[in-house]
Design a protein around this motif. Structure first.
Motif, PDB file in Angstrom:
ATOM      1  N   THR A 219       0.808  -1.222   0.000  1.00 48.66           N
ATOM      2  CA  THR A 219       0.000   0.000   0.000  1.00 48.66           C
ATOM      3  C   THR A 219       0.839   1.269   0.000  1.00 48.66           C
ATOM      4  OG1 THR A 219      -0.142   0.138   2.426  1.00 48.66           O
ATOM      5  CG2 THR A 219      -1.796  -1.209   1.293  1.00 48.66           C
ATOM      6  N   VAL A 220       2.162   1.146   0.116  1.00 45.09           N
ATOM      7  CA  VAL A 220       3.026   2.329   0.186  1.00 45.09           C
ATOM      8  C   VAL A 220       4.038   2.278  -0.955  1.00 45.09           C
ATOM      9  CG1 VAL A 220       2.759   2.527   2.672  1.00 45.09           C
ATOM     10  CG2 VAL A 220       4.688   1.231   1.765  1.00 45.09           C
ATOM     11  N   ASN A 221       4.733   3.395  -1.158  1.00 48.15           N
ATOM     12  CA  ASN A 221       5.788   3.431  -2.160  1.00 48.15           C
ATOM     13  C   ASN A 221       6.907   4.344  -1.669  1.00 48.15           C
ATOM     14  OD1 ASN A 221       4.716   6.048  -2.626  1.00 48.15           O
ATOM     15  ND2 ASN A 221       3.306   5.208  -4.136  1.00 48.15           N
ATOM     16  N   GLY A 222       7.864   4.583  -2.536  1.00 48.40           N
ATOM     17  CA  GLY A 222       8.960   5.474  -2.175  1.00 48.40           C
ATOM     18  C   GLY A 222       9.839   4.892  -1.083  1.00 48.40           C
ATOM     19  N   GLN A 223      10.388   5.780  -0.250  1.00 49.28           N
ATOM     20  CA  GLN A 223      11.336   5.366   0.777  1.00 49.28           C
ATOM     21  C   GLN A 223      10.701   4.419   1.800  1.00 49.28           C
ATOM     22  OE1 GLN A 223      14.536   8.406   1.990  1.00 49.28           O
ATOM     23  NE2 GLN A 223      12.744   9.694   1.597  1.00 49.28           N
ATOM     24  N   MET A 224       9.425   4.629   2.118  1.00 48.56           N
ATOM     25  CA  MET A 224       8.786   3.765   3.106  1.00 48.56           C
ATOM     26  C   MET A 224       8.757   2.321   2.649  1.00 48.56           C
ATOM     27  SD  MET A 224       5.051   3.991   4.962  1.00 48.56           S
ATOM     28  CE  MET A 224       5.308   5.672   5.484  1.00 48.56           C
ATOM     29  N   SER A 225       8.426   2.103   1.371  1.00 49.15           N
ATOM     30  CA  SER A 225       8.401   0.752   0.828  1.00 49.15           C
ATOM     31  C   SER A 225       9.777   0.107   0.882  1.00 49.15           C
ATOM     32  CB  SER A 225       7.892   0.778  -0.620  1.00 49.15           C
ATOM     33  OG  SER A 225       7.955  -0.503  -1.190  1.00 49.15           O
ATOM     34  N   GLU A 226      10.799   0.846   0.468  1.00 46.37           N
ATOM     35  CA  GLU A 226      12.161   0.301   0.457  1.00 46.37           C
ATOM     36  C   GLU A 226      12.651  -0.005   1.866  1.00 46.37           C
ATOM     37  OE1 GLU A 226      13.667  -0.646  -2.325  1.00 46.37           O
ATOM     38  OE2 GLU A 226      11.767  -0.013  -3.237  1.00 46.37           O
ATOM     39  N   LEU A 227      12.361   0.878   2.810  1.00 45.80           N
ATOM     40  CA  LEU A 227      12.811   0.657   4.186  1.00 45.80           C
ATOM     41  C   LEU A 227      12.083  -0.518   4.833  1.00 45.80           C
ATOM     42  CD1 LEU A 227      13.174   4.318   5.516  1.00 45.80           C
ATOM     43  CD2 LEU A 227      14.993   2.733   4.887  1.00 45.80           C
ATOM     44  N   LEU A 228      10.801  -0.700   4.497  1.00 45.11           N
ATOM     45  CA  LEU A 228      10.065  -1.845   5.028  1.00 45.11           C
ATOM     46  C   LEU A 228      10.593  -3.161   4.466  1.00 45.11           C
ATOM     47  CD1 LEU A 228       6.260  -0.944   5.260  1.00 45.11           C
ATOM     48  CD2 LEU A 228       7.702  -1.863   7.069  1.00 45.11           C
ATOM     49  N   LYS A 229      10.912  -3.160   3.183  1.00 42.30           N
ATOM     50  CA  LYS A 229      11.490  -4.369   2.571  1.00 42.30           C
ATOM     51  C   LYS A 229      12.830  -4.704   3.212  1.00 42.30           C
ATOM     52  CE  LYS A 229       9.265  -3.632  -1.931  1.00 42.30           C
ATOM     53  NZ  LYS A 229       9.489  -3.195  -3.337  1.00 42.30           N
ATOM     54  N   LEU A 230      13.665  -3.691   3.439  1.00 42.96           N
ATOM     55  CA  LEU A 230      14.957  -3.899   4.090  1.00 42.96           C
ATOM     56  C   LEU A 230      14.753  -4.402   5.517  1.00 42.96           C
ATOM     57  CD1 LEU A 230      18.052  -3.645   4.135  1.00 42.96           C
ATOM     58  CD2 LEU A 230      17.754  -1.239   4.811  1.00 42.96           C
ATOM     59  N   PHE A 231      13.756  -3.866   6.205  1.00 46.90           N
ATOM     60  CA  PHE A 231      13.460  -4.303   7.569  1.00 46.90           C
ATOM     61  C   PHE A 231      13.136  -5.798   7.593  1.00 46.90           C
ATOM     62  CE2 PHE A 231      10.431  -5.066  11.035  1.00 46.90           C
ATOM     63  CZ  PHE A 231      11.112  -4.534  12.120  1.00 46.90           C
ATOM     64  N   LEU A 232      12.298  -6.247   6.665  1.00 47.09           N
ATOM     65  CA  LEU A 232      11.952  -7.673   6.606  1.00 47.09           C
ATOM     66  C   LEU A 232      13.175  -8.524   6.288  1.00 47.09           C
ATOM     67  CD1 LEU A 232       8.468  -8.049   4.846  1.00 47.09           C
ATOM     68  CD2 LEU A 232       9.069  -8.534   7.210  1.00 47.09           C
ATOM     69  N   GLN A 233      14.019  -8.047   5.382  1.00 47.53           N
ATOM     70  CA  GLN A 233      15.230  -8.795   5.041  1.00 47.53           C
ATOM     71  C   GLN A 233      16.158  -8.917   6.247  1.00 47.53           C
ATOM     72  OE1 GLN A 233      16.728  -6.558   1.725  1.00 47.53           O
ATOM     73  NE2 GLN A 233      15.372  -7.542   0.239  1.00 47.53           N
ATOM     74  N   GLU A 234      16.337  -7.819   6.964  1.00 47.81           N
ATOM     75  CA  GLU A 234      17.187  -7.853   8.150  1.00 47.81           C
ATOM     76  C   GLU A 234      16.577  -8.747   9.227  1.00 47.81           C
ATOM     77  OE1 GLU A 234      17.703  -3.853   9.426  1.00 47.81           O
ATOM     78  OE2 GLU A 234      19.244  -3.390   7.942  1.00 47.81           O
ATOM     79  N   LEU A 235      15.269  -8.693   9.357  1.00 48.38           N
ATOM     80  CA  LEU A 235      14.573  -9.442  10.392  1.00 48.38           C
ATOM     81  C   LEU A 235      14.726 -10.944  10.192  1.00 48.38           C
ATOM     82  CD1 LEU A 235      12.762  -8.488  12.778  1.00 48.38           C
ATOM     83  CD2 LEU A 235      10.790  -9.005  11.329  1.00 48.38           C
ATOM     84  N   THR A 236      14.700 -11.379   8.948  1.00 44.43           N
ATOM     85  CA  THR A 236      14.792 -12.809   8.648  1.00 44.43           C
ATOM     86  C   THR A 236      16.224 -13.260   8.389  1.00 44.43           C
ATOM     87  OG1 THR A 236      14.280 -12.282   6.331  1.00 44.43           O
ATOM     88  CG2 THR A 236      12.455 -12.923   7.748  1.00 44.43           C
ATOM     89  N   GLY A 237      17.172 -12.341   8.542  1.00 44.20           N
ATOM     90  CA  GLY A 237      18.577 -12.711   8.432  1.00 44.20           C
ATOM     91  C   GLY A 237      19.083 -12.881   7.025  1.00 44.20           C
ATOM     92  N   ASN A 238      18.369 -12.308   6.043  1.00 45.75           N
ATOM     93  CA  ASN A 238      18.785 -12.463   4.653  1.00 45.75           C
ATOM     94  C   ASN A 238      19.830 -11.439   4.221  1.00 45.75           C
ATOM     95  OD1 ASN A 238      17.028 -14.590   4.331  1.00 45.75           O
ATOM     96  ND2 ASN A 238      15.319 -13.276   3.702  1.00 45.75           N
ATOM     97  N   VAL A 239      20.102 -10.452   5.035  1.00 43.22           N
ATOM     98  CA  VAL A 239      21.116  -9.461   4.714  1.00 43.22           C
ATOM     99  C   VAL A 239      22.085  -9.386   5.886  1.00 43.22           C
ATOM    100  CG1 VAL A 239      21.587  -7.040   4.185  1.00 43.22           C
ATOM    101  CG2 VAL A 239      19.518  -8.122   3.301  1.00 43.22           C
TER     102      VAL A 239
END
Length: 440
Positions: A219-239
């Motif tokens: 439902t979002v775009n721009g920086q919020m979308s990118e930061l949320l995707k990064l948050f999920l990646q960090e949370l699951t240990g993929n980065v």
């Protein structure tokens, strides 16, 4: 070094927000029947009980019981197990007529000379962190809870959800104030009792990761979308190593909630209602107040000004303060702070000095008439548009129009009127701001 900033939000089922929505639902009903209604209504909710009190001057009639019960039902308190339920809770009303001392300070022979309904200072703020020109910490806090409410209402996923919930988002910034990452998200959601998945905190956590956050990303775009995707990646240990922090129902159980878990009162979530602490607050609450109260109308006006200035390119971050004396139309003061982010120079020559904040304030006074009457006219505030503001923030919302049935009492016959919501979020002054500031 980087630094952290945190904002919180609360859901429509939070007891203070229940109180805010009842107050604004009553305000809308009075305005729907008489646009000249003067309203200042407060609400208190607790186990099985609603108390409304305040001052109203109107030619209309509102069924307080019906309005209160419909509002509670729409929020989702429709089960006796919540110990606060729309059909069975008690509703006590202690509404009386507005003080004549206040009335004489507001009403004038010439409408445009209408005095401010109270003294005080109000703030508006905007920045470039999100598409809505809101700080990302409060904007994301709202969106997480809106997503949770949508899931609850749909009733297909996370079926254990109850109406009360809170969120909190911590953002990490670089030294230059640019966004770096989402550091921490906290979600606390009320849930059903019993041997269900809801009693397993880890299951709720998995649902937040696998259902809620991906839904918000869509439902979002721009920086919020990118930061949320990064948050999920960090949370699951993929980065690299997991760095993001997610707390879900940190106490381990949240069954008792809403007005049964905590009493609620109108106006206790003023920071949630505005900028999540990223900007100052004058102290005046919004809900239950008609637009003659500058606590509300001038806060909307200063947000409108700040947002249009940032969108026009005057600065990347703008804070506007205005203050009033009760019964006086002209503001006492207008103050601007661009936090050193002003983009406009005093001339076109290389090396020309940038406009000072005081010079920007003078131009604002030329562009925007901040007398209460003109604020109300410019933003269309004398309409029944307030209940949607009473949850998930008054700012950063999308304007929209809707047909509303007006009148229908001893004041006037019923008729349909198109009204516009969240008008203070419109970017309708951008061209005028650019012209005034010489921005190409």
């Amino acid at each position: 070094m980087s630094w952290l900033f945190t904002s919180e939000s609360v859901s429509e089922g939070h007891p203070d927000k229940v109180a805010d929505q009842i107050s604004d639902a009553l305000l809308d009903e009075f305005l729907r029947q008489d646009l000249d209604s003067r309203v200042a209504v407060e609400t208190m909710v607790t186990t099985g009980l609603v108390i409304v009190a305040g001052e109203v001057t109107t030619n209309g009639y509102v069924d307080v019981q019906q309005t209160v019960r419909e509002t509670i039902a729409n929020i989702g308190y429709t089960k006796s197990t919540y110990q606060f339920e729309s059909n069975s809770c008690g509703v006590l009303s202690a509404i009386h007529e507005q003080s004549p001392d206040i009335h004489q300070g507001v009403i004038r022979a010439l409408p445009e000379e209408q005095g401010a309904g109270d003294q005080g200072m109000m703030f508006g703020y905007a920045c470039r962190e999100t598409d809505s020109y809101m700080p990302i910490s409060i904007d994301l806090s709202h969106k997480l809870l809106q997503g949770l409410a949508e899931i609850r209402r749909e009733g297909q996923l996370m079926t254990y959800l109850r109406p009360d919930a809170k969120s909190q988002v911590t953002i990490e910034y670089n030294d230059d104030r640019s966004l770096k990452r989402i550091h921490t998200i906290v979600i606390s959601t009320q849930h059903d009792e019993g041997p269900s998945a809801a009693n397993n905190c880890e299951q709720i956590r998995k649902d937040v990761i696998n259902i809620l956050i991906p839904r918000v990303i869509k439902t979002v775009n721009g920086q919020m979308s990118e930061l949320l995707k990064l948050f999920l990646q960090e949370l699951t240990g993929n980065v690299g190593q997991p760095a993001a922090i997610l707390h879900v129902n940190p106490t381990g159980k949240f069954v008792i909630g809403g007005p049964h878990g905590d009493s609620g009162v109108t106006g206790r979530k003023i920071v949630v209602d505005t900028y999540g602490g990223k900007a100052p607050h004058g102290g005046g609450a919004f809900s239950g107040k008609d637009p003659s109260k500058v606590d509300r109308s001038a806060s909307y006006a200063t947000r409108h000004i700040a947002k249009n200035l940032v969108a026009a390119g005057v600065a990347d971050e703008v804070l506007v303060q205005v203050s009033y004396a009760i019964g006086v139309a002209e503001p006492v003061s207008v103050f601007v702070d661009t936090f050193g982010s002003c983009k406009v120079t005093k001339g076109s020559q290389p090396g020309a000095n940038k406009l000072t904040d005081s010079e920007i304030a003078e131009k604002i006074k030329e562009l925007f008439d901040l007398r209460p009457y003109y604020i109300i006219e410019r933003l269309g505030l004398k309409n029944p548009i307030y209940k949607p503001t009473a949850s998930y923030g008054h700012f950063g919302r999308e304007p929209y129009k809707k047909l509303v049935t007006m009148g229908g009492n001893n004041c006037s016959p019923a008729y349909e009127k198109e009204v516009e919501y969240f008008t203070w979020e419109k970017l309708d002054y951008v061209d005028r701001v650019k012209q005034a500031f010489g921005i190409a």
